[in-house]
Design a protein around this motif. Structure first.
Motif, PDB file in Angstrom:
ATOM      1  N   GLY A  86      22.548  64.782   7.124  1.00 14.29           N
ATOM      2  CA  GLY A  86      22.441  63.417   6.623  1.00 14.29           C
ATOM      3  C   GLY A  86      22.097  63.307   5.154  1.00 14.29           C
ATOM      4  N   ASN A  87      22.056  64.427   4.425  1.00 17.01           N
ATOM      5  CA  ASN A  87      21.796  64.400   2.986  1.00 17.01           C
ATOM      6  C   ASN A  87      23.059  63.986   2.239  1.00 17.01           C
ATOM      7  OD1 ASN A  87      19.080  65.643   3.158  1.00 17.01           O
ATOM      8  ND2 ASN A  87      20.229  67.433   3.872  1.00 17.01           N
ATOM      9  N   GLU A  88      22.914  63.112   1.242  1.00 12.88           N
ATOM     10  CA  GLU A  88      24.088  62.659   0.488  1.00 12.88           C
ATOM     11  C   GLU A  88      24.604  63.776  -0.416  1.00 12.88           C
ATOM     12  OE1 GLU A  88      25.639  59.063  -2.479  1.00 12.88           O
ATOM     13  OE2 GLU A  88      23.589  59.033  -1.686  1.00 12.88           O
ATOM     14  N   LEU A  89      25.910  63.892  -0.471  1.00 11.90           N
ATOM     15  CA  LEU A  89      26.571  64.888  -1.299  1.00 11.90           C
ATOM     16  C   LEU A  89      27.243  64.187  -2.469  1.00 11.90           C
ATOM     17  CD1 LEU A  89      28.260  66.857   1.619  1.00 11.90           C
ATOM     18  CD2 LEU A  89      26.214  67.568   0.357  1.00 11.90           C
ATOM     19  N   THR A  90      26.830  64.491  -3.680  1.00 11.13           N
ATOM     20  CA  THR A  90      27.396  63.873  -4.874  1.00 11.13           C
ATOM     21  C   THR A  90      27.857  64.952  -5.842  1.00 11.13           C
ATOM     22  OG1 THR A  90      25.298  63.815  -6.101  1.00 11.13           O
ATOM     23  CG2 THR A  90      25.772  61.952  -4.620  1.00 11.13           C
ATOM     24  N   THR A  91      28.763  64.577  -6.727  1.00 12.34           N
ATOM     25  CA  THR A  91      29.224  65.543  -7.718  1.00 12.34           C
ATOM     26  C   THR A  91      28.147  65.824  -8.757  1.00 12.34           C
ATOM     27  OG1 THR A  91      30.252  63.714  -8.930  1.00 12.34           O
ATOM     28  CG2 THR A  91      31.659  64.986  -7.458  1.00 12.34           C
ATOM     29  N   ALA A  92      27.205  64.904  -8.929  1.00 10.60           N
ATOM     30  CA  ALA A  92      26.105  65.152  -9.856  1.00 10.60           C
ATOM     31  C   ALA A  92      25.255  66.326  -9.371  1.00 10.60           C
ATOM     32  CB  ALA A  92      25.245  63.902  -9.997  1.00 10.60           C
ATOM     33  N   ALA A  93      25.025  66.379  -8.081  1.00 11.17           N
ATOM     34  CA  ALA A  93      24.215  67.469  -7.514  1.00 11.17           C
ATOM     35  C   ALA A  93      25.046  68.698  -7.196  1.00 11.17           C
ATOM     36  CB  ALA A  93      23.510  66.976  -6.247  1.00 11.17           C
ATOM     37  N   TYR A  94      26.308  68.471  -6.826  1.00 12.93           N
ATOM     38  CA  TYR A  94      27.187  69.565  -6.406  1.00 12.93           C
ATOM     39  C   TYR A  94      28.544  69.409  -7.096  1.00 12.93           C
ATOM     40  CZ  TYR A  94      23.645  69.332  -2.737  1.00 12.93           C
ATOM     41  OH  TYR A  94      22.465  69.265  -2.062  1.00 12.93           O
ATOM     42  N   THR A 141      29.956  65.240   7.075  1.00 17.93           N
ATOM     43  CA  THR A 141      30.698  66.500   7.015  1.00 17.93           C
ATOM     44  C   THR A 141      29.917  67.610   7.714  1.00 17.93           C
ATOM     45  OG1 THR A 141      29.718  67.369   4.971  1.00 17.93           O
ATOM     46  CG2 THR A 141      31.526  65.767   4.742  1.00 17.93           C
ATOM     47  N   THR A 142      30.535  68.775   7.785  1.00 13.95           N
ATOM     48  CA  THR A 142      29.872  69.948   8.361  1.00 13.95           C
ATOM     49  C   THR A 142      29.125  70.752   7.298  1.00 13.95           C
ATOM     50  OG1 THR A 142      31.840  71.303   8.025  1.00 13.95           O
ATOM     51  CG2 THR A 142      31.646  70.146  10.139  1.00 13.95           C
ATOM     52  N   LEU A 143      29.210  70.335   6.038  1.00 14.16           N
ATOM     53  CA  LEU A 143      28.566  71.077   4.955  1.00 14.16           C
ATOM     54  C   LEU A 143      27.054  71.091   5.130  1.00 14.16           C
ATOM     55  CD1 LEU A 143      30.658  69.724   1.942  1.00 14.16           C
ATOM     56  CD2 LEU A 143      30.862  71.967   3.023  1.00 14.16           C
ATOM     57  N   ASP A 144      26.432  72.114   4.591  1.00 13.58           N
ATOM     58  CA  ASP A 144      24.983  72.263   4.621  1.00 13.58           C
ATOM     59  C   ASP A 144      24.488  72.268   3.175  1.00 13.58           C
ATOM     60  OD1 ASP A 144      22.456  73.949   4.405  1.00 13.58           O
ATOM     61  OD2 ASP A 144      22.624  73.808   6.586  1.00 13.58           O
ATOM     62  N   ALA A 145      23.627  71.309   2.823  1.00 17.50           N
ATOM     63  CA  ALA A 145      23.206  71.146   1.431  1.00 17.50           C
ATOM     64  C   ALA A 145      22.568  72.412   0.863  1.00 17.50           C
ATOM     65  CB  ALA A 145      22.244  69.966   1.311  1.00 17.50           C
ATOM     66  N   ALA A 146      21.792  73.128   1.658  1.00 17.84           N
ATOM     67  CA  ALA A 146      21.133  74.337   1.161  1.00 17.84           C
ATOM     68  C   ALA A 146      22.152  75.433   0.865  1.00 17.84           C
ATOM     69  CB  ALA A 146      20.108  74.822   2.187  1.00 17.84           C
ATOM     70  N   PHE A 147      23.082  75.650   1.781  1.00 11.85           N
ATOM     71  CA  PHE A 147      24.136  76.637   1.538  1.00 11.85           C
ATOM     72  C   PHE A 147      25.007  76.217   0.358  1.00 11.85           C
ATOM     73  CE2 PHE A 147      23.682  77.952   6.152  1.00 11.85           C
ATOM     74  CZ  PHE A 147      23.273  79.245   5.865  1.00 11.85           C
ATOM     75  N   GLN A 148      25.323  74.916   0.283  1.00 11.00           N
ATOM     76  CA  GLN A 148      26.164  74.423  -0.806  1.00 11.00           C
ATOM     77  C   GLN A 148      25.500  74.655  -2.161  1.00 11.00           C
ATOM     78  OE1 GLN A 148      29.301  73.306  -0.555  1.00 11.00           O
ATOM     79  NE2 GLN A 148      29.448  73.044  -2.770  1.00 11.00           N
ATOM     80  N   LYS A 149      24.212  74.405  -2.240  1.00 10.72           N
ATOM     81  CA  LYS A 149      23.480  74.615  -3.495  1.00 10.72           C
ATOM     82  C   LYS A 149      23.548  76.071  -3.928  1.00 10.72           C
ATOM     83  CE  LYS A 149      18.970  73.866  -5.668  1.00 10.72           C
ATOM     84  NZ  LYS A 149      17.581  73.355  -5.460  1.00 10.72           N
ATOM     85  N   GLU A 150      23.357  76.982  -2.962  1.00 12.76           N
ATOM     86  CA  GLU A 150      23.410  78.406  -3.296  1.00 12.76           C
ATOM     87  C   GLU A 150      24.830  78.831  -3.678  1.00 12.76           C
ATOM     88  OE1 GLU A 150      22.280  82.450  -3.819  1.00 12.76           O
ATOM     89  OE2 GLU A 150      21.246  80.516  -3.942  1.00 12.76           O
ATOM     90  N   ALA A 151      25.822  78.294  -2.993  1.00 13.27           N
ATOM     91  CA  ALA A 151      27.208  78.616  -3.330  1.00 13.27           C
ATOM     92  C   ALA A 151      27.539  78.165  -4.748  1.00 13.27           C
ATOM     93  CB  ALA A 151      28.156  77.966  -2.325  1.00 13.27           C
ATOM     94  N   GLU A 152      27.100  76.968  -5.111  1.00 11.75           N
ATOM     95  CA  GLU A 152      27.335  76.462  -6.477  1.00 11.75           C
ATOM     96  C   GLU A 152      26.648  77.370  -7.505  1.00 11.75           C
ATOM     97  OE1 GLU A 152      28.651  73.254  -7.500  1.00 11.75           O
ATOM     98  OE2 GLU A 152      29.054  72.337  -5.552  1.00 11.75           O
ATOM     99  N   ARG A 153      25.433  77.781  -7.189  1.00 12.14           N
ATOM    100  CA  ARG A 153      24.680  78.624  -8.117  1.00 12.14           C
ATOM    101  C   ARG A 153      25.367  79.972  -8.314  1.00 12.14           C
ATOM    102  NH1 ARG A 153      20.401  82.324  -8.423  1.00 12.14           N
ATOM    103  NH2 ARG A 153      20.457  82.749  -6.189  1.00 12.14           N
ATOM    104  N   GLN A 154      25.875  80.525  -7.235  1.00 10.50           N
ATOM    105  CA  GLN A 154      26.510  81.835  -7.315  1.00 10.50           C
ATOM    106  C   GLN A 154      27.820  81.808  -8.090  1.00 10.50           C
ATOM    107  OE1 GLN A 154      25.498  84.891  -6.433  1.00 10.50           O
ATOM    108  NE2 GLN A 154      23.488  84.104  -5.785  1.00 10.50           N
ATOM    109  N   VAL A 155      28.687  80.847  -7.818  1.00  6.76           N
ATOM    110  CA  VAL A 155      29.985  80.843  -8.507  1.00  6.76           C
ATOM    111  C   VAL A 155      29.830  80.512  -9.985  1.00  6.76           C
ATOM    112  CG1 VAL A 155      31.296  80.295  -6.424  1.00  6.76           C
ATOM    113  CG2 VAL A 155      30.520  78.423  -7.911  1.00  6.76           C
ATOM    114  N   LEU A 176      32.160  69.817  -5.544  1.00  9.81           N
ATOM    115  CA  LEU A 176      32.668  68.977  -4.466  1.00  9.81           C
ATOM    116  C   LEU A 176      33.545  67.820  -4.937  1.00  9.81           C
ATOM    117  CD1 LEU A 176      29.596  68.802  -2.040  1.00  9.81           C
ATOM    118  CD2 LEU A 176      31.629  70.238  -1.903  1.00  9.81           C
ATOM    119  N   GLY A 177      33.866  67.771  -6.233  1.00  8.92           N
ATOM    120  CA  GLY A 177      34.682  66.668  -6.743  1.00  8.92           C
ATOM    121  C   GLY A 177      35.975  66.479  -5.986  1.00  8.92           C
ATOM    122  N   THR A 178      36.767  67.547  -5.844  1.00  9.88           N
ATOM    123  CA  THR A 178      38.054  67.427  -5.151  1.00  9.88           C
ATOM    124  C   THR A 178      37.856  67.184  -3.660  1.00  9.88           C
ATOM    125  OG1 THR A 178      38.146  69.846  -4.960  1.00  9.88           O
ATOM    126  CG2 THR A 178      39.308  68.838  -6.810  1.00  9.88           C
TER     127      THR A 178
END
Length: 557
Positions: free
Chosen positions: A195-203, A260-274, A206-208
Motif C-alpha cells: 500500500g505504499n505509494e510509488l512515485t518517480t520522485a522516490a523511484y 502492484t506486486t512491487l515491494d518498496a524495499a526491494f525497489q529502493k535497493e534495485a534503484e540503488r544498485q543500478v 518506474l517512470g515507464t
C-alpha cells in the motif's frame, strides 16, 4: 531608388550579440531569431531553390560553421514565427516536418514560442524552447531543451536540418504527435504490495512503468481526467509497446488507484544498485507465483528491464542445457568435450581466451561457461529444437505474456547452420531481457513456468500465459545441480558468496557488433527469489551484473 536605399540601410544595422549568438528583431514584432555569428549570416537568408542548386556543382565534404548556422537559423526562425512551410522546407523531410509543426499549434495549442541556440558542436546545434500552452481558459509555461543536426542533401549538397520528431521535443519518436486537451486516460496512483505509494520522485526507474499502468488501468481505476500536454504514440512507437507520455499538466485530474506486486524495499535497493553502473537493468521476482517485486534501470527513457531485446549470451545455456539433457546429449556428471574451438556451419567458435577443459564433465563446462561444449552438439540437433524447448518449458517467444504493463516476451527464432549453433550460446537471433531471464531462473527453481506479472490478473480478469509442458524430473534435478555448482564454484561464485546452499546462478557475456566490451549478464535464484540483470558494454556478467542481482537476493523475503 529610395526603396533600395532603405533596405540597404536596414541591413547595415548591427545585430546585438547575446550569449554568443545573434539576436535579430524581425518585422517589428519583437520576435528573436538566432544564428551562429561568423560575419556572414543574415536574417533573410533562405535555402537555395532546386533550380539554383542544379546550376551549381554538388557541395560535398564537411559542413562549415556558416552552413550549419545558416540552415539552423532558417529552420528555427521560421518555426518561431509560425511559418510552417518555411520551417519544413529547411529540413530534409518537408512533409513529416510540416505535419508535426502544424500539430504543434493546432493540436498541442502552443503559442508565444521563443527559441534560443547554444553552442554548436560540429553539425549539431542545441537549442532551448520557451513557450506557452493555452487550452481554453488554462495556460501554463512550457520549457525544455532540444537539438538539431544539419546534413547535406544528397542530390545537391544543400545544408538542411536532418528531420526527426525529436527535434521538436526529445520525447517524441518519428510518427508521434503532441496533443493538449482533456486526457482520455485519468491519472493513477500506483501502490506497492503493502500500500505504499510509488512515485518517480522516490523511484526514478518506474517512470515507464507508471506510464504503462496509467495507459492500461487509468480508465477503470476510478479516476477522472485532467487537462494536459502529452505525447500520443504513433504506429511505430506502438509496435515497440511505448506508452503515451504526459509532458505538462494544465489541470489535475483525480487519480484512481492501482495496486502492484512491487515491494518498496526491494525497489529502493534495485534503484540503488543500478545507479552504480552505466546502462544497468535488473528484475526481481517470486518464482512460486510470478510476482515481480522490483524493476530498475540506470538510464531513463526506455525500460530495458522489461522491454529490452538483447542477446542474453551464456545465460541462455540454461535453456540449452535442458534441451541437451532431454535429448540424452549431456548429463551433469557425464564426460563432455570442451575443446578450444569448434567449427560449425562455416563459423569457428571460441571459448573466452581459448581455454579448454580436458577430461571434464558437462557440469564443469557449464560452470566455466564453455561455449564449445554446446556448439559441439549442434550437429545432433534440428533447427527448431531450441525454439520448441524455450516455448514448451519456459514460456518464451510466444508473444503472449500479459504482465500489466508493456513487456517483451523474448525471442528464440528457428535458425539454421552457424546461426542455429550461435543461438545455443545465446547469440545469433536469440533476444531476451532481465524479465525473461529472471523467469528462466524461476522456472528452474520451481520446475514450472509461472508467467511474471506486475499487476494481479484478478484486477482485470486477464489470462496469464502458460507453458505446455513441465520440465522432466531428471532434467530439472540436473539443471539445479548445474546452477548450484556454478554459484558455488563456477563463474558466479564470487558474486554469490555466502548465499548458499539453496541457490543457483549462471553468468553470461554477449558480444555486440562495434562494441568494445560485451554485455554482462547474470541470473540467479535463492529461496523464493529469482533475479536477472544486464550491464550493457559492462564486460563479464559475474563482475558487473552479478553484484546487482546478489544484493537483491541477500535481502531474502
Amino acid at each position: 531608388m529610395g526603396k533600395r536605399r532603405r533596405v540597404a540601410e536596414r541591413r547595415t544595422k548591427k545585430p546585438a550579440v547575446v550569449g554568443g549568438v545573434v539576436a535579430v528583431v524581425v518585422g517589428g514584432a519583437g520576435v528573436g531569431c538566432w544564428a551562429l555569428y561568423d560575419g556572414g549570416t543574415a536574417a533573410d537568408d533562405r535555402p537555395r531553390t532546386a533550380a539554383a542548386a542544379a546550376q551549381e556543382a554538388v557541395e560535398t565534404g564537411p559542413l562549415t560553421a556558416q552552413e550549419v548556422g545558416t540552415a539552423a537559423n532558417a529552420f528555427l526562425t521560421a518555426w518561431q514565427q509560425g511559418n510552417v512551410a518555411g520551417a519544413a522546407s529547411a529540413t530534409d523531410d518537408a512533409a513529416a516536418a510540416s505535419a508535426l509543426l502544424t500539430g504543434w499549434t493546432k493540436d498541442a495549442h502552443i503559442k508565444d514560442v521563443a527559441l534560443t541556440t547554444g553552442t554548436a558542436t560540429g553539425a549539431k546545434v542545441p537549442f532551448s524552447v520557451r513557450a506557452t500552452v493555452a487550452y481554453k481558459h488554462l495556460t501554463k509555461p512550457l520549457a525544455y531543451d532540444s537539438s538539431l543536426t544539419v546534413v547535406r542533401r544528397a542530390e545537391d549538397g544543400a545544408p538542411l536540418v536532418d528531420w526527426h520528431a525529436a527535434v521538436v521535443h526529445p520525447d517524441l519518436k518519428d510518427g508521434d504527435t503532441l496533443v493538449t486537451g482533456a486526457s482520455g486516460t485519468p491519472p493513477v496512483t500506483a501502490l506497492d504490495r503493502a500500500g505504499n505509494e510509488l512515485t518517480t520522485a522516490a523511484y526514478p526507474s518506474l517512470g515507464t512503468v507508471l506510464d504503462g499502468l496509467r495507459e492500461k488501468y487509468g480508465k477503470t481505476a476510478g479516476g477522472t481526467a485532467g487537462v494536459e500536454l502529452r505525447v500520443v504514440r504513433g504506429k511505430s512507437s506502438k509496435s515497440s509497446k511505448a506508452s503515451d507520455k504526459t509532458l505538462l499538466e494544465l489541470s489535475e485530474g483525480t487519480p484512481g488507484t492501482v495496486r502492484t506486486t512491487l515491494d518498496a524495499a526491494f525497489q529502493k535497493e534495485a534503484e540503488r544498485q543500478v545507479a552504480r553502473q552505466s546502462r544497468a537493468s535488473v528484475v526481481l521476482m517470486r518464482p512460486s507465483t510470478g510476482e515481480i517485486l522490483a524493476v530498475a534501470n540506470s538510464s531513463a527513457g526506455f525500460n530495458t528491464a522489461l522491454q529490452g531485446s538483447l542477446a542474453p549470451g551464456s545465460t541462455m545455456k540454461i535453456v540449452t542445457s535442458s534441451l541437451l539433457i532431454d535429448k540424452g546429449l549431456a548429463t551433469a556428471d557425464g564426460a563432455h568435450p570442451c575443446p578450444k574451438t569448434v567449427t560449425y556451419g562455416g563459423w569457428k567458435f571460441h571459448n573466452d581466451d581459448d581455454f579448454s577443459i580436458k577430461g571434464g564433465t558437462f557440469k564443469a563446462s557449464f560452470a566455466r561457461s564453455c561455449n564449445t561444449a554446446f556448439i559441439s552438439q549442434a550437429k545432433k540437433l534440428d533447427d527448431d529444437d531450441l525454439t520448441n524447448q524455450a516455448q514448451r518449458y519456459f514460456g518464451l517467444g510466444m508473444n503472449n505474456w500479459a504482465i500489466g504493463v508493456p513487456s517483451f516476451d523474448g525471442s528464440v527464432p528457428v535458425q539454421s547452420a552457424a546461426q542455429m549453433a550461435a543461438s545455443l550460446i545465446g547469440q545469433g537471433g536469440v533476444r531476451m531481457n532481465p524479465l525473461n531471464m529472471a523467469s528462466v531462473a524461476s522456472t528452474v527453481r520451481t520446475g514450472t513456468f509461472h508467467q511474471p506479472y506486475l499487476v494481479s490478473p484478478s484486477v482485470d480478469h486477464r489470462a496469464l500465459a502458460t507453458a505446455s509442458g513441465t520440465l522432466p524430473a531428471a532434467t530439472l534435478s540436473q539443471l539445479r545441480e548445474l546452477m548450484q555448482y556454478t554459484a558455488a564454484y563456477g563463474t558466479a561464485a564470487e558474486a554469490m558468496s555466502g548465499l548458499g546452499p539453496d541457490y543457483g546462478a549462471k553468468t553470461g557475456s554477449a558480444e555486440v557488433d562495434n562494441q568494445k566490451q560485451p554485455n554482462g549478464w547474470f541470473t540467479a535464484y535463492r529461496g523464493d527469489l529469482a533475479a536477472a540483470g544486464v550491464v550493457q558494454a559492462g564486460g563479464h556478467g559475474g563482475d558487473t551484473a552479478g553484484p546487482i542481482v546478489a544484493s537483491l537476493l541477500r535481502m531474502g523475503g
